[in-house]
Design a protein around this motif. Sequence first.
Motif, short mmCIF file in Angstrom:
data_model
loop_
_atom_site.label_atom_id
_atom_site.label_comp_id
_atom_site.label_asym_id
_atom_site.label_seq_id
_atom_site.Cartn_x
_atom_site.Cartn_y
_atom_site.Cartn_z
N GLU A 47 0.85 -1.20 0.00
CA GLU A 47 0.00 0.00 0.00
C GLU A 47 0.88 1.25 0.00
O GLU A 47 0.64 2.21 -0.74
CB GLU A 47 -0.91 0.01 1.23
CG GLU A 47 -1.74 1.30 1.32
CD GLU A 47 -2.46 1.46 2.67
OE1 GLU A 47 -2.92 0.45 3.21
OE2 GLU A 47 -2.54 2.60 3.15
N PHE A 48 1.92 1.21 0.82
CA PHE A 48 2.85 2.33 0.88
C PHE A 48 3.40 2.63 -0.52
O PHE A 48 3.42 3.78 -0.97
CB PHE A 48 3.98 1.99 1.85
CG PHE A 48 5.05 3.04 1.96
CD1 PHE A 48 4.84 4.19 2.70
CD2 PHE A 48 6.27 2.87 1.33
CE1 PHE A 48 5.83 5.15 2.81
CE2 PHE A 48 7.27 3.84 1.44
CZ PHE A 48 7.04 4.97 2.18
N ALA A 49 3.82 1.56 -1.21
CA ALA A 49 4.40 1.73 -2.54
C ALA A 49 3.39 2.36 -3.50
O ALA A 49 3.74 3.22 -4.32
CB ALA A 49 4.89 0.39 -3.08
N GLU A 50 2.14 1.95 -3.38
CA GLU A 50 1.09 2.51 -4.24
C GLU A 50 0.94 4.01 -3.99
O GLU A 50 0.85 4.81 -4.92
CB GLU A 50 -0.25 1.82 -3.96
CG GLU A 50 -0.40 0.45 -4.62
CD GLU A 50 -0.39 0.57 -6.13
OE1 GLU A 50 -1.33 1.17 -6.68
OE2 GLU A 50 0.56 0.07 -6.75
N ARG A 99 -0.40 6.82 -6.56
CA ARG A 99 -1.74 6.25 -6.71
C ARG A 99 -2.48 6.23 -5.37
O ARG A 99 -3.37 5.41 -5.16
CB ARG A 99 -1.64 4.84 -7.30
CG ARG A 99 -1.12 4.85 -8.75
CD ARG A 99 -1.13 3.48 -9.38
NE ARG A 99 -0.07 2.61 -8.87
CZ ARG A 99 1.18 2.58 -9.37
NH1 ARG A 99 1.52 3.35 -10.39
NH2 ARG A 99 2.07 1.76 -8.86
N GLY A 100 -2.12 7.13 -4.48
CA GLY A 100 -2.83 7.23 -3.21
C GLY A 100 -4.16 7.95 -3.42
O GLY A 100 -4.41 8.49 -4.50
N PRO A 101 -4.99 7.97 -2.36
CA PRO A 101 -6.33 8.54 -2.50
C PRO A 101 -6.34 10.01 -2.94
O PRO A 101 -7.24 10.43 -3.65
CB PRO A 101 -6.94 8.38 -1.12
CG PRO A 101 -6.09 7.39 -0.41
CD PRO A 101 -4.74 7.43 -1.03
N CYS A 102 -5.36 10.80 -2.53
CA CYS A 102 -5.46 12.25 -2.75
C CYS A 102 -4.24 12.86 -3.42
O CYS A 102 -4.10 14.09 -3.44
CB CYS A 102 -5.67 12.97 -1.41
SG CYS A 102 -7.19 12.50 -0.58
N ASN A 103 -3.33 12.06 -3.98
CA ASN A 103 -2.10 12.63 -4.55
C ASN A 103 -2.39 13.76 -5.53
O ASN A 103 -1.85 14.87 -5.43
CB ASN A 103 -1.29 11.56 -5.28
CG ASN A 103 -0.75 10.50 -4.35
OD1 ASN A 103 -1.52 9.91 -3.60
ND2 ASN A 103 0.54 10.26 -4.40
N ALA A 104 -3.24 13.47 -6.51
CA ALA A 104 -3.50 14.44 -7.58
C ALA A 104 -4.18 15.69 -7.02
O ALA A 104 -3.84 16.81 -7.37
CB ALA A 104 -4.37 13.80 -8.65
N GLU A 105 -5.13 15.46 -6.10
CA GLU A 105 -5.87 16.58 -5.50
C GLU A 105 -4.94 17.53 -4.74
O GLU A 105 -5.05 18.76 -4.86
CB GLU A 105 -6.92 15.98 -4.55
CG GLU A 105 -7.79 16.98 -3.84
CD GLU A 105 -8.66 16.29 -2.78
OE1 GLU A 105 -8.96 15.08 -2.95
OE2 GLU A 105 -9.02 16.96 -1.81
#
Lengths: 121, 325
Positions: free
Chosen positions: B277-280, B285-291
């Motif tokens: 999950e950490f790697a993701e 690709r975490g829940p809010c990276n782009a935001e």
Amino acid sequence: MTAGWTAEGGHGAVPTDGVPVEPAPGPVRADWPLWEVFLRGRRGLNHVHVGSLHAADAELALHHARDLYTRRNEAVSIWVVPAAAITASSPDERDPFFAPSGDKAYRHPTFYRLPEDVPHL
Amino acid sequence: MTAVTPTPADPVETGTLRDRFEETVARDRRVEPRDWMPEEYRRTLIRQVAQHAHSEIIGMQPEGAWITRAPSLRRKSILLAKVQDEAGHGLYLYAAAETLGADRADLTAKLLAGQQKYSSIFNYPTPSYADVGTIGWLVDGAAICNQVPLCRSSYGPYARAMVRICKEESFHQRQGYELLLTLMAGTDAQRAMVQESVDRFWWPALMMFGPPDDRSPNSARSMAWGVKRHTNDELRQRFVDMTVPQAERLGVTLPDPELRWNAERGHHDFGAVDWAEFAEVVAGRGPCNAERLARRRAAHDEGAWVREAATAYAAGQAAAAAVSP
């Protein structure tokens, strides 16, 4: 892929591999000039350097210094000085510039050996 | 101490300068901005301090979203002060990075371009008001574990910034715990809110300390240089040991069935962190990276006219002063 990640900063793991640190080549839009900030903690103390900040002019630098360095009553007085206006000695603490005071132990009171029975000295 | 690999691309490097640097670090004295330092030390510090600064700046967002929804003026004032502190911490740190030859505008550009990162913890969402308390307690608690040793960083300006930051973080953690205590003294629904929030943040908080030591190859050199003082696993263990009694007092369950006291070790044992999950999350690709990055870019763009106006006003004032002395 987690190998290059370390909790080296404050809030947890950040990458340590493949992170560029050198300024990008080409024109970077100039930031505001840099100012050094000095605070007087309370009356009777000297102003002491606490850090620096960017501001467009002296008045804004004072306001930014208040917001950035005195959120908890750390100062009763602030000086801001353009960083470019500071002239500094060489950073080398063994620089010959400081040599004149190095061999003058007689400037210190402990240089003088006096009998124990001399009062008030 | 561990030998430091010399950097071949370092023309000014001489034995004397390097010896003095090594001696300064070995004697636990501080390296100051204009001192000679190995190029790799300087680059490591810029990376560390800049990404720490970015984390503080992005770290305003998860909680900042609750400022307009805080349930009372008291809570709103506290949250405003806390988020303002995070901005301040970012600025202390950018200033420290600049003493190493970095440029703040350039560092900001590297953050916005995604070339430099911030801590993955801020890529988790804050859908519940209890998250404000949980972030103060667990996220800032973990940050304090990381940050207190950094007050002894071998690089003077970073160490001094960390002293200021640690004093202020203490308020952050205490206000969070007090918020959670208040909720726990409320209704069943409020207690459930706290538990749900703790369930979401516990494992991400443990991930804040980074991968296990055997998968963190850069730690050894950073420790030799005194820019990192404890290993990832040491800090994670310290955090778990500090937090367990606080969770008991609060009346919440930490979501780890393997968590128990080990009398032999004198520490708590705990379950394995999900590094997949950490790697993701760190891969974007975490829940809010782009935001988070989009919000930061928007704030930067929307502030452009303020920066330009202040610059123009300063230039006008300087020109007027030059004409009429």
